[in-house]
Design an enzyme around this catalytic site. Structure first.
Site, PDB file in Angstrom:
ATOM      1  N   ASP A 101     -10.478 -18.285  -7.642  1.00  0.00           N
ATOM      2  CA  ASP A 101     -10.973 -19.665  -7.671  1.00  0.00           C
ATOM      3  C   ASP A 101     -10.328 -20.372  -8.862  1.00  0.00           C
ATOM      4  OD1 ASP A 101     -12.818 -22.017  -7.478  1.00  0.00           O
ATOM      5  OD2 ASP A 101     -13.889 -20.724  -6.089  1.00  0.00           O
ATOM      6  N   HIS A 116      -7.052 -21.396  -8.131  1.00  0.00           N
ATOM      7  CA  HIS A 116      -7.082 -22.745  -7.570  1.00  0.00           C
ATOM      8  C   HIS A 116      -6.699 -23.807  -8.586  1.00  0.00           C
ATOM      9  CE1 HIS A 116     -10.091 -21.424  -4.187  1.00  0.00           C
ATOM     10  NE2 HIS A 116      -8.958 -20.750  -4.184  1.00  0.00           N
TER      11      HIS A 116
END
Length: 483
Positions: free
Chosen positions: A299, A322
């Protein structure tokens, strides 16, 4: 007034001034001891010979090797730890942790698992060092060796000394994989502490593999949200350095309600397909620095959430993951505004996003302002620069273009993307999708330079997309910036 009385008055006044000055100096000295933790001398305090060491093994903690050689215990029993307050709840300082156990140090009580026993030993060690009978600077030591433990709470305030309390981690600490042990979604919690140093070359292994693709619970009805590995809850004047966090079940480090906290030279690792394993998540905090670290997760490497102000992210190597994100913002009705965010001198490799700001199109409204991303290298990042005010919405099948439905009520303004360069692995290098009801204002794009380095052979051209954004371009713009 007589001359004698005047002289007495002057002496009294001078005495009062001296006493006031001494009191102020005392306050300043206390502030220096707690607030200036982040100079070069702070690290040396770990080996201060005047600091009393509280070793967790002296309070009953056992390594896995010692556990194998000892008596068997019943696994899966829940340790009666105090519940942690939620993000919107106040911490009750009077709640005692689980240091008052009937079983002696190192002995498992009826129905306890070895990981519960270690959790109890860790907490007992903390209580003795933080607010026990000893008066003076203290250090909690987790020595070399592998320790399995369930949830642990290190709670202040500490009364042993005005010096910062140190937690030195040299061992390999593994989280229990039984989620029913976690009454609250945290594994190691530091809370209500003023003056803390967490340091060492040790590792916190969240053992998240068991929860990423399954519940991890024997009985699904009893399963809660997976725990973050490290929670810093209302701690001030804090330094976290040198440690490694591996394979968290949820966030690796969650910083909430903190002031003057620095994370320096930490290593955070999880696979690119591990869900919600943000490296460092910051919310409702001020004056937080994340520096000189290597972070790769499934993430955001760093996510800066609601209520955060005066945040510095510098010299981070990010990937996989991310990207480095402000947000997401606005999912909850009580989300607060963010400002003064500075991300600089970072390298992002093989991430899905690069420099990103994201808000929900929900009932909540707020502002995200004074945000700077500068001097950043992108290496095969899918979309290097992103403002997404349609976060959470279903995107068009083409993957590009405006998204319909309700508009975000969040206002994004005074944002600077400066000297950002490198390679994009997809054709859209810059995507600015701002709110139709609250267009982005003051978006500076200065010296943006990307080339394509993706899988496509024929379509290698780069482009940009811009919706509802007032942009001020400066210097190089490759690819050409939409207006």
């Amino acid at each position: 007034m007589s001359m004698g009385n005047m002289a007495i008055a002057r002496r009294s006044s001078a005495k009062a001034i001296i006493l006031l000055g001494l009191a102020l100096l005392s306050c300043v000295a206390d502030g220096v001891s707690r607030g200036h933790l982040f100079k070069a001398s702070a690290r040396r305090s770990v080996t201060d010979t005047n600091r009393k060491v509280f070793d967790v093994t002296a309070f009953g903690a056992k390594t896995e090797d010692q556990m194998k050689g000892g008596k068997s215990t019943v696994a899966g029993a829940k340790l009666d730890l105090p519940s942690l307050p939620g993000d919107d709840e106040k911490v009750d300082d009077e709640k005692m942790d689980s240091s008052e156990e009937e079983a002696g140090p190192g002995e498992a009580g009826p129905g306890e698992s070895p990981s519960d026993d270690n959790a109890s030993a860790f907490i007992k060690t903390w209580v003795a060092a933080c607010r026990g009978n000893y008066s003076g600077p203290t250090k909690v030591l987790i020595p070399k060796g592998t320790f399995m433990t369930g949830p642990v709470i290190f709670q202040g305030p500490c009364t042993s000394s005005k010096e910062p309390i140190i937690v030195e981690v040299e061992g390999y600490v593994k989280a229990s994989t039984d989620l029913s042990l976690y009454a609250s979604p945290e594994w190691f919690t530091f809370e209500m502490i003023d003056g803390l140093i967490v340091t060492g070359e040790g590792t916190f292994d969240g053992q998240g593999e068991s929860t990423w693709k399954s519940s991890g619970c024997k009985d699904k009805s009893s399963c809660a949200q997976a725990p973050s590995s490290l929670k810093f809850n209302h701690v001030n004047n804090t330094l976290v350095e040198g440690i490694t966090s591996l394979n968290s079940k949820f966030f690796h480090a969650h910083i909430y309600g903190c002031s003057n906290l620095t994370m320096n030279n930490v290593h955070i690792t999880a696979p690119d397909d591990s869900p919600n394993t943000d490296g460092v998540h910051i919310s409702t905090s001020t004056n937080v620095k994340v520096l000189n670290s290597v972070i790769g997760t499934g993430d955001d490497c760093v996510s800066i959430g609601q209520g955060s102000n005066d945040i510095l992210v510098n010299n981070i190597t990010c990937g996989p993951g991310h990207g480095i994100s402000v947000g997401s913002l606005g999912k909850r009705i009580d989300d607060k505004s963010v400002s003064q965010i500075h991300v600089s001198n970072c390298t992002l490799r093989n991430t899905t996003n690069g420099a990103r700001i994201k808000t929900w199109a929900a009932e909540s409204g707020g502002e995200a302002s004074d945000i700077t991303y500068e001097n950043i290298v992108m290496d095969q990042v899918q979309i290097p620069i992103v403002i997404d005010q349609n976060y959470g919405k279903k995107k068009p099948k083409s993957g590009t273009g405006p998204v319909g439905g309700a508009a975000s009520k969040w206002k994004i303004s005074n944002v600077h993307f400066r000297n950002i360069r490198g390679t994009s692995s997809r054709n859209i290098a810059v995507s600015l999708q701002c709110s139709s009801s609250n267009p982005c204002d003051g978006i500076e794009m200065a010296d943006i330079n990307f080339s394509y380095l993706g899988a496509a052979v024929k379509d290698t051209a780069l482009t940009t997309e811009c919706y509802n954004a007032k942009i001020a371009p400066k210097g190089v713009q490759i690819p050409p910036l939409c207006r």
